[in-house]
Design a protein around this motif. Sequence first.
Motif, short mmCIF file in Angstrom:
data_model
loop_
_atom_site.label_atom_id
_atom_site.label_comp_id
_atom_site.label_asym_id
_atom_site.label_seq_id
_atom_site.Cartn_x
_atom_site.Cartn_y
_atom_site.Cartn_z
N LEU A 68 0.93 -1.04 0.04
CA LEU A 68 -0.23 -0.06 -0.03
C LEU A 68 0.64 1.38 -0.15
O LEU A 68 0.74 2.25 -0.94
CB LEU A 68 -0.95 -0.02 1.46
N SER A 69 1.90 1.29 0.93
CA SER A 69 2.75 2.27 0.79
C SER A 69 3.68 2.36 -0.40
O SER A 69 3.64 3.81 -1.08
CB SER A 69 3.90 2.17 2.07
N LEU A 70 4.02 1.43 -1.00
CA LEU A 70 4.70 1.71 -2.46
C LEU A 70 3.79 2.19 -3.57
O LEU A 70 4.28 2.63 -4.55
CB LEU A 70 5.34 0.48 -2.80
N ARG A 71 2.46 1.54 -3.40
CA ARG A 71 1.46 2.02 -4.35
C ARG A 71 1.37 3.61 -4.63
O ARG A 71 0.84 4.02 -5.43
CB ARG A 71 0.33 1.16 -4.25
N GLN A 72 1.58 4.35 -3.24
CA GLN A 72 1.43 5.83 -3.56
C GLN A 72 2.48 6.30 -4.12
O GLN A 72 2.08 7.44 -4.63
CB GLN A 72 1.38 6.24 -1.90
N ALA A 73 3.67 5.72 -4.27
CA ALA A 73 4.52 6.39 -5.22
C ALA A 73 4.18 6.46 -6.58
O ALA A 73 3.66 5.18 -7.02
CB ALA A 73 5.92 5.82 -4.68
N GLY A 74 4.53 7.01 -7.34
CA GLY A 74 4.63 6.97 -8.64
C GLY A 74 5.69 6.47 -9.55
O GLY A 74 6.62 6.18 -8.92
N GLY A 75 5.56 6.25 -10.80
CA GLY A 75 6.64 5.91 -11.55
C GLY A 75 6.67 4.62 -11.86
O GLY A 75 5.77 3.64 -11.42
N GLU A 76 7.61 3.96 -13.01
CA GLU A 76 7.60 2.65 -13.57
C GLU A 76 8.11 1.71 -12.51
O GLU A 76 7.63 0.68 -12.32
CB GLU A 76 8.39 2.66 -14.56
N ARG A 77 8.99 2.32 -11.69
CA ARG A 77 9.51 1.23 -10.50
C ARG A 77 8.54 0.70 -9.65
O ARG A 77 8.86 -0.32 -9.00
CB ARG A 77 10.55 2.01 -9.62
N ALA A 79 5.47 0.04 -10.55
CA ALA A 79 4.34 -0.93 -11.19
C ALA A 79 4.14 -2.16 -10.71
O ALA A 79 3.05 -2.77 -10.84
CB ALA A 79 4.62 -0.76 -12.83
N ILE A 80 5.37 -2.80 -10.32
CA ILE A 80 4.93 -4.13 -10.03
C ILE A 80 4.33 -4.51 -8.75
O ILE A 80 3.53 -5.44 -8.56
CB ILE A 80 6.58 -4.92 -9.78
N PHE A 81 4.03 -3.34 -8.05
CA PHE A 81 3.08 -3.45 -6.81
C PHE A 81 1.83 -3.04 -7.17
O PHE A 81 0.78 -3.04 -6.30
CB PHE A 81 3.81 -2.55 -5.80
N ARG A 82 1.43 -2.96 -8.35
CA ARG A 82 0.12 -2.47 -8.71
C ARG A 82 -0.85 -3.61 -9.32
O ARG A 82 -1.64 -3.75 -9.31
CB ARG A 82 0.06 -1.32 -9.74
N GLY A 83 0.13 -4.37 -10.06
CA GLY A 83 -0.92 -5.38 -10.68
C GLY A 83 -0.40 -6.93 -10.82
O GLY A 83 -1.15 -7.86 -11.25
N THR A 84 0.62 -6.95 -9.91
CA THR A 84 0.97 -8.50 -9.70
C THR A 84 0.20 -9.35 -8.45
O THR A 84 -0.47 -8.59 -7.73
CB THR A 84 2.39 -8.80 -9.14
N ALA A 85 -0.14 -10.51 -8.84
CA ALA A 85 -0.98 -11.40 -7.88
C ALA A 85 -0.45 -11.35 -6.54
O ALA A 85 -1.37 -10.87 -5.54
CB ALA A 85 -1.15 -12.67 -8.52
N PRO A 86 0.81 -11.50 -6.12
CA PRO A 86 1.16 -11.53 -4.81
C PRO A 86 0.93 -10.22 -4.18
O PRO A 86 0.55 -10.03 -2.89
CB PRO A 86 2.71 -11.79 -4.61
N ALA A 87 1.08 -9.02 -4.85
CA ALA A 87 0.90 -7.94 -4.15
C ALA A 87 -0.61 -7.54 -3.77
O ALA A 87 -0.93 -7.05 -3.15
CB ALA A 87 1.58 -6.65 -5.27
N THR A 88 -1.47 -7.87 -4.85
CA THR A 88 -2.76 -7.67 -4.78
C THR A 88 -3.41 -8.53 -3.88
O THR A 88 -4.06 -8.24 -2.96
CB THR A 88 -3.58 -8.08 -6.17
N GLU A 89 -2.88 -9.67 -3.54
CA GLU A 89 -3.22 -10.72 -2.59
C GLU A 89 -3.04 -9.97 -1.01
O GLU A 89 -3.85 -10.29 -0.20
CB GLU A 89 -2.98 -12.09 -2.80
N ALA A 90 -1.80 -9.77 -1.12
CA ALA A 90 -1.32 -9.06 0.18
C ALA A 90 -2.15 -7.97 0.77
O ALA A 90 -2.59 -7.78 1.80
CB ALA A 90 0.07 -8.61 0.08
N VAL A 91 -2.59 -7.24 -0.25
CA VAL A 91 -3.46 -5.91 0.03
C VAL A 91 -5.03 -6.52 0.25
O VAL A 91 -5.48 -5.94 1.29
CB VAL A 91 -3.56 -4.87 -0.92
N ALA A 92 -5.23 -7.21 -0.35
CA ALA A 92 -6.55 -8.05 -0.04
C ALA A 92 -6.80 -8.44 1.09
O ALA A 92 -7.79 -8.47 1.85
CB ALA A 92 -7.12 -8.98 -1.14
#
Length: 106
Positions: A68-77, A79-92
Motif C-alpha cells: 500500500l505504501s509503495l503504491r502511493q509512489a508514482g513511476g515505473e519502478r 508498477a510491480i506493486f500495482r498489478g501482480t498477484a502476490p501484491a494484490t493478494e497481500a493488500v486484499a
Amino acid sequence: MLALPGPAAAQGPAALNDYPTLARADYIFGCLAVNGQTRDSMTRCACSIDTIASILPYDDYVAGETVLSLRQAGGERTAIFRGTAPATEAVANLRRAQAEAEILCF
C-alpha cells in the motif's frame, strides 16, 4: 470504560504478542489521528490492531502495508506493486482483516 474483546483475546497470549509493540503503537497513533484523540477512540483502535493481529500473521501485515505504501509512489519502478498477484493478494488480505476489525471495534 468500554471493553471490546476481540478474537485475539480468545486465542490466548501468543496471538496477542506476535506483533511488535512499535508496530502496534504506530497503528494506534495513525488510527487516533483519523478517529479523534479520545479515550474511546484509543480503546477502539487498540481493539482494531488486536483483531487484525488475530487474523493476519505479522509478516502478512507488513507485506500488505508495504505494498500500500509503495503504491502511493508514482513511476515505473512501483508498477510491480500495482498489478501482480502476490501484491494484490497481500493488500486484499490486509483489507479483509481491517474490515473485520472495523465491524468488531467501531
